[in-house]
Design an enzyme around this catalytic site. Structure first.
Site, mmCIF file in Angstrom:
data_model
loop_
_atom_site.group_PDB
_atom_site.id
_atom_site.type_symbol
_atom_site.label_atom_id
_atom_site.label_comp_id
_atom_site.label_asym_id
_atom_site.label_seq_id
_atom_site.Cartn_x
_atom_site.Cartn_y
_atom_site.Cartn_z
ATOM 1 N N LYS A 145 18.539 0.596 -10.929
ATOM 2 C CA LYS A 145 19.887 0.624 -10.757
ATOM 3 C C LYS A 145 20.520 -0.532 -11.435
ATOM 4 O O LYS A 145 21.768 -0.398 -11.868
ATOM 5 C CB LYS A 145 19.885 0.540 -9.365
ATOM 6 C CG LYS A 145 19.999 1.680 -8.248
ATOM 7 C CD LYS A 145 19.671 1.417 -6.713
ATOM 8 C CE LYS A 145 19.396 2.601 -6.081
ATOM 9 N NZ LYS A 145 19.127 2.587 -4.841
ATOM 10 N N GLN A 182 18.891 -2.066 -0.461
ATOM 11 C CA GLN A 182 18.131 -1.457 -0.706
ATOM 12 C C GLN A 182 17.263 -1.070 0.593
ATOM 13 O O GLN A 182 16.742 -1.804 1.071
ATOM 14 C CB GLN A 182 17.171 -1.631 -1.918
ATOM 15 C CG GLN A 182 16.019 -0.792 -2.083
ATOM 16 C CD GLN A 182 16.513 0.613 -2.959
ATOM 17 O OE1 GLN A 182 17.651 0.439 -3.548
ATOM 18 N NE2 GLN A 182 16.027 1.793 -2.466
ATOM 19 N N ASP A 220 27.104 2.556 -1.039
ATOM 20 C CA ASP A 220 26.044 3.342 -0.479
ATOM 21 C C ASP A 220 26.814 4.481 0.311
ATOM 22 O O ASP A 220 26.570 5.406 0.674
ATOM 23 C CB ASP A 220 24.847 2.728 0.115
ATOM 24 C CG ASP A 220 23.824 2.494 -0.823
ATOM 25 O OD1 ASP A 220 23.750 3.658 -1.585
ATOM 26 O OD2 ASP A 220 22.719 1.762 -0.601
#
Ligand code: NAP
Length: 297
Positions: free
Chosen positions: A53, A97, A120
């Site tokens: 990422k 994460q 997200d």
């Protein structure tokens, strides 16, 4: 034989488009979009994901920061760190994460990222906005990356109007994939069924699907005989299984060799949805920067 839906090529095209738009944004606003990726502990797969990422973000011209925190960090200390990032004007997107260690209160952590930096799309405010919008606009709303990637692949495969009226079955009802994808497909005028581990006659339910999405985490659960001839099959699953040579390999939730004989189009694993998830994260970071700078979508 099914047409292969090439997620790698689609992701490259999307990342290239985002990189171009990032440079336009920098030129116009004098400001570079910034992404902070927070990882807690040293789970090997999670470490690999966050490295990808941040690398992809840098390649798209986004200023990426990796914040590595120890597995034994307390919820309060993690919340404080997220609070600092949230207050930092150079950081437009924050990604924590998952999964987090069991000692951490995950719900509190997701609430700590303010909705406008929630790349997200997991904050309840963004979830609520996605479910309440008749036509959710990913240029104005932060939508979870994996479902957004699935939608992108389906649009590319079936055409912009090709989803309308289609029977879509999603196997899996998680907050990160199944549920938000149901909202997106509903908004795209599909008739949506969300199946799960308690669904009766799952094979029959799947056989109804013009669009069949598997987001389960069970290698090869969806058999070829569950696929309606000509259906578009999106395999979200990423499962590591033992390989014939004693090593390991990645497979999806769909028995690919069987399903490709029946489906009209199908995503491979790897090389399908996975790369799209990362590309959509880049897109969301740019969207977040635009929204925070008042530049709109
Ligand atoms: P999750 O939170 O574990 O949810 C799995 C869902 O599958 C649940 O709704 C569960 O039902 C359902 N399920 C489990 N066993 C089933 C069965 N035998 N029959 C029918 N449904 C069953 O998983 P997730 O986070 O959504 O992830 C799903 C898969 O996608 C995993 O392989 C994950 O690694 C992968 N993934 C890939 C990406 C990507 O970028 N490609 C991103 C995210 C996830 P219940 O609700 O009834 O328990």
């Amino acid at each position: 034989m099914a047409r292969l839906i090439d997620g790698k090529a689609a992701a490259l095209a999307l990342r290239t488009e985002v990189a171009r738009a990032v440079e336009g944004f920098v030129a116009e606003r004098g400001l570079r979009p910034g992404l902070a990726v927070v990882i807690v502990g040293d789970h090997p797969a999670s470490r690999a994901y966050v490295r990808t990422k941040t690398r992809m973000a840098e390649a798209a011209g986004i200023a990426a920061r990796l914040i590595e925190l120890p597995a034994d960090i307390q919820t309060a200390a993690l919340l404080e760190r997220i609070g600092e990032l949230d207050a930092d004007p150079a950081v437009h997107g924050i990604l924590v994460q998952l999964p987090l260690p069991e000692t951490i209160d995950e719900a509190q952590v997701l609430l700590a990222v303010s909705p406008k930096k929630d790349v997200d799309g997991f904050h309840p405010a963004n979830v609520g906005a996605l479910f309440s919008a008749t036509r959710p606009d990913p240029d104005r709303l932060l939508v979870p990356c994996t479902p957004l990637g699935c939608l992108h692949l389906l649009r590319q495969t079936l055409g912009a109007e090709g989803l309308r009226g289609q029977e879509a079955v999603i196997v899996g009802r998680s907050n990160i994939v199944g549920k938000p994808l149901a909202a997106l497909l509903l908004a795209a005028d599909c008739t949506v069924t969300v199946a799960h581990s308690r669904t009766r006659d799952l094979a029959d339910v799947c056989r109804r699907a013009d669009i069949l999405v598997a987001a389960v985490g069970r290698p090869g659960l969806v058999r070829g005989s569950w696929v309606k001839p000509g259906a578009a099959v999106i395999d979200v699953g990423i499962n590591r299984i033992e390989a014939e040579d004693g090593g390991s390999r990645l497979v999806g939730d769909v028995a690919f060799a069987e399903a490709e004989q029946v489906a009209g189009a199908i995503t491979p694993v790897p090389g399908g949805v996975g790369p799209m998830t990362v590309a959509c994260l880049m897109r969301n970071t740019l969207t977040a920067a635009r929204l925070q700078s008042g530049a709109g979508g």
